[in-house]
Enzyme design. Sequence first.
Site, PDB file in Angstrom:
ATOM      1  N   TYR A 162      -8.353 -23.413  26.297  1.00 50.93           N
ATOM      2  CA  TYR A 162      -9.289 -22.403  26.798  1.00 50.93           C
ATOM      3  C   TYR A 162     -10.707 -22.936  26.930  1.00 50.93           C
ATOM      4  O   TYR A 162     -11.599 -22.206  27.361  1.00 50.93           O
ATOM      5  CB  TYR A 162      -9.318 -21.183  25.869  1.00 50.93           C
ATOM      6  CG  TYR A 162      -8.138 -20.294  26.047  1.00 50.93           C
ATOM      7  CD1 TYR A 162      -6.878 -20.718  25.657  1.00 50.93           C
ATOM      8  CD2 TYR A 162      -8.262 -19.029  26.600  1.00 50.93           C
ATOM      9  CE1 TYR A 162      -5.776 -19.907  25.821  1.00 50.93           C
ATOM     10  CE2 TYR A 162      -7.171 -18.217  26.766  1.00 50.93           C
ATOM     11  CZ  TYR A 162      -5.934 -18.667  26.374  1.00 50.93           C
ATOM     12  OH  TYR A 162      -4.847 -17.863  26.540  1.00 50.93           O
ATOM     13  N   LYS A 228       2.397 -25.945  16.972  1.00 50.87           N
ATOM     14  CA  LYS A 228       3.458 -26.735  17.601  1.00 50.87           C
ATOM     15  C   LYS A 228       3.153 -28.202  17.288  1.00 50.87           C
ATOM     16  O   LYS A 228       3.081 -29.072  18.174  1.00 50.87           O
ATOM     17  CB  LYS A 228       3.440 -26.446  19.117  1.00 50.87           C
ATOM     18  CG  LYS A 228       4.609 -26.996  19.860  1.00 50.87           C
ATOM     19  CD  LYS A 228       5.880 -26.202  19.680  1.00 50.87           C
ATOM     20  CE  LYS A 228       7.027 -26.889  20.387  1.00 50.87           C
ATOM     21  NZ  LYS A 228       8.349 -26.512  19.890  1.00 50.87           N
ATOM     22  N   ASP A 282       7.598 -21.872  18.157  1.00 46.45           N
ATOM     23  CA  ASP A 282       8.788 -21.269  18.782  1.00 46.45           C
ATOM     24  C   ASP A 282       9.658 -20.575  17.738  1.00 46.45           C
ATOM     25  O   ASP A 282      10.172 -19.471  17.953  1.00 46.45           O
ATOM     26  CB  ASP A 282       9.586 -22.293  19.585  1.00 46.45           C
ATOM     27  CG  ASP A 282       9.691 -23.638  18.910  1.00 46.45           C
ATOM     28  OD1 ASP A 282       8.652 -24.155  18.464  1.00 46.45           O
ATOM     29  OD2 ASP A 282      10.794 -24.178  18.806  1.00 46.45           O
ATOM     30  N   ASP A 306      -2.872 -16.153  21.795  1.00 47.40           N
ATOM     31  CA  ASP A 306      -2.790 -15.260  22.944  1.00 47.40           C
ATOM     32  C   ASP A 306      -1.353 -14.751  23.101  1.00 47.40           C
ATOM     33  O   ASP A 306      -1.091 -13.556  23.225  1.00 47.40           O
ATOM     34  CB  ASP A 306      -3.232 -16.052  24.188  1.00 47.40           C
ATOM     35  CG  ASP A 306      -3.582 -15.150  25.355  1.00 47.40           C
ATOM     36  OD1 ASP A 306      -3.461 -13.929  25.213  1.00 47.40           O
ATOM     37  OD2 ASP A 306      -3.980 -15.673  26.408  1.00 47.40           O
TER      38      ASP A 306
END
Length: 419
Positions: A162, A228, A282, A306
């Site tokens: 971002y 992640k 995940d 987000d």
Amino acid sequence: METRSFNGVAPPAGGQTITFTNGQPVTPDKPIVPYINGDGIGPEISIATRRVIDAAVKNAYGDKRQVMWYEIFASEAATAKFGTPLPADTLDAIRAYGVAIKGPLTTPTGEGHRSYNVQLRQTLDLYRCVRPIRYYTGVPSVVKKPENVNIVIFRENTEDVYAGIEYAYDSPEAAKLRGVLRELGAQMRDDTGIGIKIMSRFGSERLIRAAIQHAIDKGLKVVTLVHKGNIQKFTEGAFQKWGYELAAKEFADKIVTEADLWAKHNGKMPEGKILLNDRIADAMFFELLARPQQYSVLATMNLNGDYFSDAVAAQVGGLGIAPGANIGDSSAIFEATHGTAARLAGLNVANPCSLLLSAVMMLEFFGWTEAAKAVVKTVETTIGKATVTADLADLMPGSTSLSTSAFADALIANLPTES
Ligand code: NAD
């Protein structure tokens, strides 16, 4: 402290300025609170929110306390009035008065201007996005046990993909970067666009610190670092590593890590301690669907945050309800988490709960807990009576569908008389 005018509009007479000490607000009894109505349904939900908050504050504190609302402008309203969508005075007003509350603002996808929301967060260094997500009885949900969801998401707000460091595939900047990256041994095609993911130790630590502190302040049991890091080792992986290191350095007396829980405590959490664990992003989506009750605070980076904010909000009945706040060390913006819902604009049908519950977060931020609790209670009562706006009524057999303004009337009528 002297009050100032912005955008040529004088602040309300008698209003006072919020100040900050060590990142914490010092709120006077009559704080000036700048508000941005927003685009689309923004003005309608904004008026409803202010009415309910005013009534709750009056009920709780009589004439002693009052929110002194002060309109400032962004996006369509600012362009119409001043010919520019994000006037410097709007940012300066938020800096000067320390807070703002805002409705949704329009952002085009793939082209045109950068999101004003992202610009506001980055310019004011509102580094943590806080989204508490809980269930209100009666709200239709797609999951079997939405009441098991009671989670606060702390999303890093200023870094990650971002940060806006992006170059189109056919730009000279992308060509230059491809050259540098190839020198470093990376391989890519000539028609590759480039977006850069940046995550600093400083930025990660202050977000994780705030998440752990929140768990301590609110008596919550688990803080989970969501990342992640198995793939993105030096950004998301570093976030995980920095998180554990920070906890060991600053919160050693309050925290037990999941590894220590088994190595040192035989799997049994010591009384009064907070569990610090981490999950791969995940797997976390599965966890939050399968056993959300095992989680209370998530600390995560910008893009994951987000995704998770919307995914978890969907479990408790959608975006019309979940609130949000973007908080820094010297200012904060409280905002609806949904968009402008343009097709509903002007129809007096939108659900004001997301913005209203964001305003509740603002009252909590002030330390006005009695008024904050009263608004939460009236939302529970009003939805509990199956009196709701059309978005929920359509999915709740036997409910009464109210307009935005009539729903605000019902919320005011149902305010508890004693807090
Ligand atoms: P949206 O949230 O506006 O709409 C998604 C769906 O939810 C629509 O069906 C809409 O009617 C419904 N909805 C949303 N809020 C509602 C409410 N309060 N009451 C009843 N129904 C509601 O999302 P979108 O269509 O993806 O985005 C529209 C615009 O909003 C875009 O320009 C987008 O960039 C912007 N946006 C702004 C923000 C923000 O300002 N924080 C957040 C998300 C999207």
